[in-house]
Design a protein around this motif. Structure first.
Motif: not given
Length: 176
Positions: A94-95, A125-130, A155-158, A164-167
């Motif tokens: 997680l970022i 796997d996940f990137i959170f923007l605060n 291959g990254v979704g928003l 997030f990156r599936p799988g």
């Protein structure tokens, strides 16, 4: 806080520039017998003093901290600034990025806030923007971030500020 009621959680922190880090010690902090912030570091001090159901381990050697936490049957280990610790296995990476300056002024420490090459974000796997304050958020910065990020992260979704990156790829355990 909710998860710490059902699972035993530990946060692993280096304790940057603390007396414990300088002495190459690995210590578990407790809100009941908290040392001075100068001994353990300001971030671990804050975490241990506010999260009473969470173990906070500090020490330069994150593998020793992780082993100690596992010996105490911790179910979930969270690494503070752990992206650069590739020797540790991760089930999930997680970022969290500051949405107002996601690339740390485009410079590495000490001039900027980058600790890693932004291309490493593709491994998350996940990137959170605060710090997104709608309707005041600067969408020019967000668009710039998206253009740079997607240029190396196929291959990254928003979804609403969450990348997030599936799988997601798994990392090897130490020694593998």
């Amino acid at each position: 806080r909710k998860i710490s009621k059902t699972k035993k959680v530990a946060i692993l922190s280096r304790g940057y520039k603390s007396n414990f880090e300088k002495a190459k010690q690995v210590k578990k902090l407790s809100s009941k017998n908290l040392p001075l912030a100068s001994d353990c570091g300001d971030e671990p001090y804050l975490l241990a003093s506010t999260l009473s159901n969470v173990d906070v381990w500090i020490g330069r050697d994150r593998i020793s901290s992780a082993c100690n936490a596992e010996k105490e049957n911790c179910d979930l280990l969270l690494l503070d600034d752990g992206m650069q610790h590739s020797r540790l296995f991760r089930d999930l990476e997680l970022i969290v990025l500051d949405a107002n300056d996601p690339f740390g002024n485009n410079h590495y420490l000490p001039r900027g806030f980058l600790r890693e090459d932004p291309k490493r974000l593709k491994d998350a796997d996940f990137i959170f923007l605060n710090h997104i304050q709608i309707p005041y958020y600067n969408y020019t910065i967000f668009t710039h971030f998206c253009n740079i990020f997607f240029s190396f992260s196929a291959g990254v979704g928003l979804r609403a500020g969450l990348f997030f990156r599936p799988g997601g790829r798994r990392r090897a355990r130490a020694g593998e």
